[in-house]
Scaffold this active site. Structure first.
Site, PDB file in Angstrom:
ATOM      1  CG  ASP A   1      -0.457  -0.337   2.372  1.00  0.00           C
ATOM      2  OD1 ASP A   1       0.100   1.127   3.209  1.00  0.00           O
ATOM      3  OD2 ASP A   1       0.039  -0.759   3.386  1.00  0.00           O
TER       4      ASP A   1
ATOM      5  CG  ASP B   1      -5.774   4.739   7.780  1.00  0.00           C
ATOM      6  OD1 ASP B   1      -5.438   4.122   8.222  1.00  0.00           O
ATOM      7  OD2 ASP B   1      -4.243   4.696   6.817  1.00  0.00           O
TER       8      ASP B   1
ATOM      9  CD  GLU C   1      -2.900   5.272  10.765  1.00  0.00           C
ATOM     10  OE1 GLU C   1      -1.372   4.927  11.254  1.00  0.00           O
ATOM     11  OE2 GLU C   1      -2.917   4.576   9.033  1.00  0.00           O
TER      12      GLU C   1
END
Length: 331
Positions: A73, A165, A167
């Protein structure tokens, strides 16, 4: 969640797990935090303020055994210092898939997204996009719409479901670990974002996270197991995650924050190459009972499964939603 596997026996049959739509919850108020206005430290999968950067670096981790389907990625970070990604070399080296950061918030677009997204696809990799979630900015539906507007979604059979995503905030934001949201507000924000992406593209998106963020910030929530999981972990095996257990779809097993000398973010897929192709095809439920010529309507296409009399393999004949031509392949 989606953890696709092939079954073997008298013949090879496709078994894909249904992907259900979660409940759409109310969004959370936007904060006063500014939108990112440059590409400096703008966040990328696997990175954030809570990752350590100290200690001696050892050799980068080898690809985990038992998971032969690998990929990477990338984000703008992979272009720092005028670096580029040689996608032809990545493909020649064995990569089968790639994820490229597309957006963040409601205005930022990765300036290298188009270059890397098409570079990966043109090199023959299955390719997907991801959005770096910014719950501190509120407006989950707006962030999801911005993502969908930029990610160049396609039902071409080569596009992987996009992921959100979630995080640690990257250091320059100077935000609390959970973006200043309560666990309930965080769950609501994630649900609203994912539901909006699902509404826009008709395919269930994925979630990327790590347990050190997920558990404290969502309250160990097990409410998202219907979304395929991309789990980030430096451990020798991914940890159990509430709602998924060990049923992850992608595992980001190596990043520079693991402090083993990695120069990229490396990932493996939990399945075979045929499973990866099926995931990119947008399929939903394909039970063994379809073998024998019954038509199955997928999220992106219609399939008829039959048994090849010559060799006993299951054959799938499918009509692509945007193609209009029937294509047959062995599974």
């Amino acid at each position: 969640m989606l953890n696709v596997r092939r079954t073997t026996g008298g013949l090879r049959a496709a078994t894909l797990i249904a992907m259900a739509l979660g409940v759409l919850l109310a969004g959370v108020p936007a904060s006063a935090a500014p939108q990112p206005d440059s590409d400096t430290d703008n966040g990328w999968a696997g990175h954030g303020a809570a990752h350590g950067r100290t200690g001696a670096r050892a050799a980068a981790a080898a690809q985990p055994t038992g998971y032969p389907i690998n990929g990477i990625d990338v984000s703008s970070h992979d272009h720092a210092g005028s670096k580029t990604v040689n996608w032809a070399a990545q493909r020649a080296g064995g990569d089968e898939f790639a994820f490229v950061k597309a957006t963040e918030g409601t205005s930022y677009v990765n300036p290298y997204f188009d270059q890397d997204y098409h570079g990966a696809k043109d090199a023959g990799l299955y390719t997907g996009a991801y959005a770096y979630g910014r719950p501190d900015l509120g407006d989950p539906a707006g962030q999801a719409n911005h993502f969908v507007n930029q990610m160049q979604w396609s039902t071409d059979g080569r596009t992987l479901p996009p992921f959100l995503d979630m995080e640690w905030p990257y250091a320059s934001l100077n935000l609390p670990a959970c973006y200043g949201l309560s666990q309930a507000a965080m769950r609501s924000w994630i649900s609203s974002f994912l539901a909006q992406v699902k509404t826009r593209i008709g395919t269930t998106p994925m979630l990327y996270t790590n347990v050190n963020w997920w558990n404290p910030c969502t309250g160990n929530s097990a409410a998202f197991g219907q979304y395929p999981l991309d789990i980030s972990s430096c451990n020798s095996a991914p940890p159990s995650v509430p709602g998924w257990g060990a049923n992850w779809t992608f595992w980001q097993y190596e990043i520079d924050a693991c402090e083993r000398g990695a120069t990229r973010d490396y990932d493996v897929f939990n399945g075979t190459l045929a499973d990866l192709a099926a995931l990119a095809g947008g399929g939903s439920v394909v039970p063994l009972s379809v073998v024998g010529g019954q038509a199955v309507v997928h999220e992106g296409y219609t399939s008829v499964f039959t048994v090849n009399a010559a060799d006993g393999h299951v054959q799938e004949t499918y009509l692509a939603r945007l193609g209009g031509a029937w294509v047959t392949q062995d599974l």
